[in-house]
Write a protein that holds these residues in place. Structure first.
Motif, PDB file in Angstrom:
ATOM      1  N   ARG A 267      41.312  57.505  14.853  1.00 47.50           N
ATOM      2  CA  ARG A 267      41.338  58.967  14.683  1.00 47.50           C
ATOM      3  C   ARG A 267      39.936  59.536  14.549  1.00 47.50           C
ATOM      4  NH1 ARG A 267      45.980  58.003  11.395  1.00 47.50           N
ATOM      5  NH2 ARG A 267      44.679  58.085   9.512  1.00 47.50           N
ATOM      6  N   GLN A 268      39.045  58.832  13.847  1.00 49.39           N
ATOM      7  CA  GLN A 268      37.671  59.299  13.709  1.00 49.39           C
ATOM      8  C   GLN A 268      36.951  59.324  15.055  1.00 49.39           C
ATOM      9  OE1 GLN A 268      36.148  60.600  10.990  1.00 49.39           O
ATOM     10  NE2 GLN A 268      38.194  60.496  10.062  1.00 49.39           N
ATOM     11  N   PHE A 269      37.188  58.297  15.872  1.00 54.45           N
ATOM     12  CA  PHE A 269      36.576  58.271  17.207  1.00 54.45           C
ATOM     13  C   PHE A 269      37.125  59.415  18.058  1.00 54.45           C
ATOM     14  CE2 PHE A 269      34.936  54.287  15.949  1.00 54.45           C
ATOM     15  CZ  PHE A 269      33.980  53.890  16.883  1.00 54.45           C
ATOM     16  N   GLU A 270      38.434  59.653  17.956  1.00 53.52           N
ATOM     17  CA  GLU A 270      39.035  60.746  18.729  1.00 53.52           C
ATOM     18  C   GLU A 270      38.534  62.101  18.240  1.00 53.52           C
ATOM     19  OE1 GLU A 270      43.523  62.439  19.837  1.00 53.52           O
ATOM     20  OE2 GLU A 270      43.261  60.664  18.578  1.00 53.52           O
ATOM     21  N   LYS A 271      38.333  62.231  16.944  1.00 53.37           N
ATOM     22  CA  LYS A 271      37.849  63.475  16.376  1.00 53.37           C
ATOM     23  C   LYS A 271      36.459  63.807  16.888  1.00 53.37           C
ATOM     24  CE  LYS A 271      36.784  65.625  11.897  1.00 53.37           C
ATOM     25  NZ  LYS A 271      36.788  65.425  10.419  1.00 53.37           N
ATOM     26  N   HIS A 272      35.628  62.810  17.024  1.00 51.98           N
ATOM     27  CA  HIS A 272      34.261  63.014  17.499  1.00 51.98           C
ATOM     28  C   HIS A 272      34.139  62.869  19.020  1.00 51.98           C
ATOM     29  CE1 HIS A 272      33.640  62.149  13.180  1.00 51.98           C
ATOM     30  NE2 HIS A 272      32.574  62.931  13.300  1.00 51.98           N
ATOM     31  N   GLN A 273      35.313  62.783  19.701  1.00 52.61           N
ATOM     32  CA  GLN A 273      35.371  62.741  21.164  1.00 52.61           C
ATOM     33  C   GLN A 273      34.537  61.593  21.744  1.00 52.61           C
ATOM     34  OE1 GLN A 273      34.252  66.664  22.516  1.00 52.61           O
ATOM     35  NE2 GLN A 273      36.223  67.557  21.966  1.00 52.61           N
ATOM     36  N   ILE A 274      34.687  60.427  21.146  1.00 52.98           N
ATOM     37  CA  ILE A 274      34.017  59.226  21.628  1.00 52.98           C
ATOM     38  C   ILE A 274      34.914  58.542  22.646  1.00 52.98           C
ATOM     39  CG2 ILE A 274      33.077  56.975  20.925  1.00 52.98           C
ATOM     40  CD1 ILE A 274      32.365  58.200  18.249  1.00 52.98           C
ATOM     41  N   ASP A 275      34.299  57.875  23.608  1.00 52.71           N
ATOM     42  CA  ASP A 275      35.014  57.254  24.719  1.00 52.71           C
ATOM     43  C   ASP A 275      36.184  56.409  24.221  1.00 52.71           C
ATOM     44  OD1 ASP A 275      35.352  56.408  27.492  1.00 52.71           O
ATOM     45  OD2 ASP A 275      34.638  54.468  26.780  1.00 52.71           O
ATOM     46  N   ILE A 276      37.346  56.527  24.886  1.00 55.16           N
ATOM     47  CA  ILE A 276      38.566  55.848  24.472  1.00 55.16           C
ATOM     48  C   ILE A 276      38.419  54.334  24.547  1.00 55.16           C
ATOM     49  CG2 ILE A 276      39.530  55.988  26.799  1.00 55.16           C
ATOM     50  CD1 ILE A 276      41.479  56.141  23.464  1.00 55.16           C
ATOM     51  N   THR A 277      37.635  53.841  25.500  1.00 49.43           N
ATOM     52  CA  THR A 277      37.443  52.399  25.619  1.00 49.43           C
ATOM     53  C   THR A 277      36.731  51.841  24.405  1.00 49.43           C
ATOM     54  OG1 THR A 277      37.267  52.663  28.010  1.00 49.43           O
ATOM     55  CG2 THR A 277      36.552  50.570  27.099  1.00 49.43           C
ATOM     56  N   LEU A 278      35.661  52.500  23.986  1.00 51.59           N
ATOM     57  CA  LEU A 278      34.938  52.077  22.788  1.00 51.59           C
ATOM     58  C   LEU A 278      35.817  52.229  21.553  1.00 51.59           C
ATOM     59  CD1 LEU A 278      32.302  51.132  21.507  1.00 51.59           C
ATOM     60  CD2 LEU A 278      31.574  53.519  21.404  1.00 51.59           C
ATOM     61  N   SER A 279      36.613  53.290  21.503  1.00 49.03           N
ATOM     62  CA  SER A 279      37.504  53.508  20.366  1.00 49.03           C
ATOM     63  C   SER A 279      38.512  52.374  20.227  1.00 49.03           C
ATOM     64  CB  SER A 279      38.230  54.850  20.534  1.00 49.03           C
ATOM     65  OG  SER A 279      39.224  55.004  19.548  1.00 49.03           O
ATOM     66  N   ASN A 280      39.145  51.984  21.332  1.00 46.12           N
ATOM     67  CA  ASN A 280      40.131  50.903  21.287  1.00 46.12           C
ATOM     68  C   ASN A 280      39.492  49.586  20.866  1.00 46.12           C
ATOM     69  OD1 ASN A 280      42.150  52.631  22.110  1.00 46.12           O
ATOM     70  ND2 ASN A 280      41.952  52.115  24.275  1.00 46.12           N
ATOM     71  N   PHE A 281      38.299  49.324  21.401  1.00 48.27           N
ATOM     72  CA  PHE A 281      37.638  48.064  21.080  1.00 48.27           C
ATOM     73  C   PHE A 281      37.299  47.988  19.590  1.00 48.27           C
ATOM     74  CE2 PHE A 281      33.526  45.935  20.383  1.00 48.27           C
ATOM     75  CZ  PHE A 281      33.899  44.633  20.681  1.00 48.27           C
ATOM     76  N   VAL A 282      36.689  49.037  19.044  1.00 44.40           N
ATOM     77  CA  VAL A 282      36.272  49.015  17.646  1.00 44.40           C
ATOM     78  C   VAL A 282      37.482  48.967  16.714  1.00 44.40           C
ATOM     79  CG1 VAL A 282      35.075  50.312  15.841  1.00 44.40           C
ATOM     80  CG2 VAL A 282      34.110  50.176  18.141  1.00 44.40           C
ATOM     81  N   SER A 283      38.524  49.769  16.998  1.00 41.26           N
ATOM     82  CA  SER A 283      39.701  49.790  16.129  1.00 41.26           C
ATOM     83  C   SER A 283      40.410  48.438  16.128  1.00 41.26           C
ATOM     84  CB  SER A 283      40.668  50.900  16.571  1.00 41.26           C
ATOM     85  OG  SER A 283      41.095  50.694  17.910  1.00 41.26           O
ATOM     86  N   ASN A 284      40.531  47.801  17.282  1.00 39.08           N
ATOM     87  CA  ASN A 284      41.155  46.475  17.336  1.00 39.08           C
ATOM     88  C   ASN A 284      40.296  45.425  16.627  1.00 39.08           C
ATOM     89  OD1 ASN A 284      43.423  47.290  18.785  1.00 39.08           O
ATOM     90  ND2 ASN A 284      42.411  47.016  20.757  1.00 39.08           N
ATOM     91  N   PHE A 285      38.978  45.528  16.775  1.00 39.22           N
ATOM     92  CA  PHE A 285      38.086  44.581  16.106  1.00 39.22           C
ATOM     93  C   PHE A 285      38.193  44.721  14.585  1.00 39.22           C
ATOM     94  CE2 PHE A 285      33.923  43.611  14.225  1.00 39.22           C
ATOM     95  CZ  PHE A 285      33.793  42.288  14.627  1.00 39.22           C
ATOM     96  N   VAL A 286      38.242  45.960  14.088  1.00 36.19           N
ATOM     97  CA  VAL A 286      38.384  46.192  12.650  1.00 36.19           C
ATOM     98  C   VAL A 286      39.713  45.647  12.151  1.00 36.19           C
ATOM     99  CG1 VAL A 286      38.636  47.994  10.894  1.00 36.19           C
ATOM    100  CG2 VAL A 286      36.836  48.163  12.604  1.00 36.19           C
ATOM    101  N   ARG A 287      40.767  45.839  12.918  1.00 33.45           N
ATOM    102  CA  ARG A 287      42.094  45.336  12.528  1.00 33.45           C
ATOM    103  C   ARG A 287      42.087  43.823  12.398  1.00 33.45           C
ATOM    104  NH1 ARG A 287      46.688  43.671  15.339  1.00 33.45           N
ATOM    105  NH2 ARG A 287      48.660  44.112  14.240  1.00 33.45           N
ATOM    106  N   ILE A 288      41.526  43.147  13.397  1.00 34.57           N
ATOM    107  CA  ILE A 288      41.463  41.680  13.359  1.00 34.57           C
ATOM    108  C   ILE A 288      40.607  41.204  12.193  1.00 34.57           C
ATOM    109  CG2 ILE A 288      40.676  39.633  14.623  1.00 34.57           C
ATOM    110  CD1 ILE A 288      41.406  41.099  17.201  1.00 34.57           C
ATOM    111  N   LEU A 289      39.506  41.897  11.941  1.00 32.06           N
ATOM    112  CA  LEU A 289      38.617  41.508  10.847  1.00 32.06           C
ATOM    113  C   LEU A 289      39.325  41.608   9.499  1.00 32.06           C
ATOM    114  CD1 LEU A 289      35.729  40.685  10.048  1.00 32.06           C
ATOM    115  CD2 LEU A 289      35.166  43.115   9.906  1.00 32.06           C
ATOM    116  N   VAL A 290      40.083  42.685   9.286  1.00 31.97           N
ATOM    117  CA  VAL A 290      40.812  42.852   8.026  1.00 31.97           C
ATOM    118  C   VAL A 290      41.877  41.769   7.877  1.00 31.97           C
ATOM    119  CG1 VAL A 290      42.365  44.383   6.736  1.00 31.97           C
ATOM    120  CG2 VAL A 290      40.363  45.329   7.906  1.00 31.97           C
ATOM    121  N   ILE A 291      42.578  41.449   8.972  1.00 34.57           N
ATOM    122  CA  ILE A 291      43.622  40.412   8.919  1.00 34.57           C
ATOM    123  C   ILE A 291      43.015  39.062   8.569  1.00 34.57           C
ATOM    124  CG2 ILE A 291      45.281  39.120  10.321  1.00 34.57           C
ATOM    125  CD1 ILE A 291      45.899  41.710  11.797  1.00 34.57           C
TER     126      ILE A 291
END
Length: 277
Positions: A54-78
């Motif tokens: 949501r933060q990436f979408e709010k700041h209109q950052i590229d969707i590809t970078l958004s998906n990569f970072v959000s998935n990486f954060v999810r895996i890191l937390v798991i």
């Protein structure tokens, strides 16, 4: 003998039952605690991933970078939660980490090419030399970017073909990005008896009136060279990549038809052959 065998089996079952009961009593709370930690961790991982997206979408950052970072954060937390859950069970993760490191080293040597593609994919996602929808040319291959993955980039062309380019062949190479359009370059020769200004104005009028030509970028028409048969005129204009050849052919036909109606002929190439006796 049958009664003795039956007693032995009963004793074994009783011993097994007692072992399982002691094990459950000793570890039940630890197992329950580990499961609770794991479930909370999975929930937390999804929430953090959604928050980052949501933060990436709010700041209109590229969707590809958004998906990569959000998935990486999810895996890191798991992964972090899994380490905590294993610690709750009393399992030391230090030998496991060492074993994973050794296995990763061997696997890394075996899949070096794949890892280089992933590293190049991360570079593309972070630096963003192009995004989905751009037209790129790399190693004489041109197409519209359909999707960007860690290992490869997918392009499509006018024929609907899907082109997969390993990312390691993109990073470090000469890359042309013309965004959503592609340049058309055409040359032809007219006689020196023909007024070049008239021809140039006619072609410019056709290009400016054409719906196939991308009008946001200027079209260029002029004398490209002085050939033996006449003026060599050069034409440069942009068309959408997805209909490149169709628009190019229709525009060329419109130029030829207009010149023919004005009585302007295109010089035919002549090759001189000298025969020696």
């Amino acid at each position: 003998m049958d009664e003795l065998g039956l007693d032995n089996e009963l004793q074994q079952l009783k011993g097994t039952y007692q072992f399982v009961a002691d094990l459950l009593v000793q570890y039940s709370f630890k197992i329950a605690g580990a499961l609770v930690i794991l479930l909370i961790g999975l929930w937390l991982a999804n929430k953090v991933s959604q928050l980052v997206a949501r933060q990436f979408e709010k700041h209109q950052i590229d969707i590809t970078l958004s998906n990569f970072v959000s998935n990486f954060v999810r895996i890191l937390v798991i992964v972090m939660v899994a380490i905590v859950a294993l610690g709750q069970l009393g399992i030391s993760v230090t030998p496991m980490v060492a074993a994973i490191g050794a296995a990763s080293l061997g696997a890394g040597l075996a899949i070096q090419g794949m890892l280089s593609n992933y590293a190049a994919g991360i570079t593309i996602i972070v630096t963003r030399p192009f995004v989905v929808g751009n037209t790129i040319t790399v190693k004489h291959v041109t197409g519209v970017v359909q999707d960007i993955f860690l290992g490869q980039t997918l392009l499509t062309n006018e024929e609907g073909e899907q082109i997969s380019i390993p990312n390691k062949h993109i990073v470090g190479e000469i890359l042309h990005n013309s965004f959503a359009n592609k340049l058309v370059e055409t040359q032809f020769t007219i006689s020196y008896d023909t007024d070049p200004e008239q021809v140039i104005q006619s072609i410019q009028a056709i290009l400016q009136a054409s719906s196939q030509v991308y009008q946001e970028k200027a079209c260029h028409v002029g004398i490209n060279d002085f050939a033996s048969m006449g003026f060599e005129l050069g034409i440069r204009y942009w068309v959408p990549t997805q209909s490149y050849y169709q628009d190019k052919y229709q525009t060329n036909l419109a130029i030829y038809t207009a010149l023919k109606q004005q009585g302007i002929s295109i010089s035919c190439p002549v090759k001189e052959i000298h025969l020696s006796h």
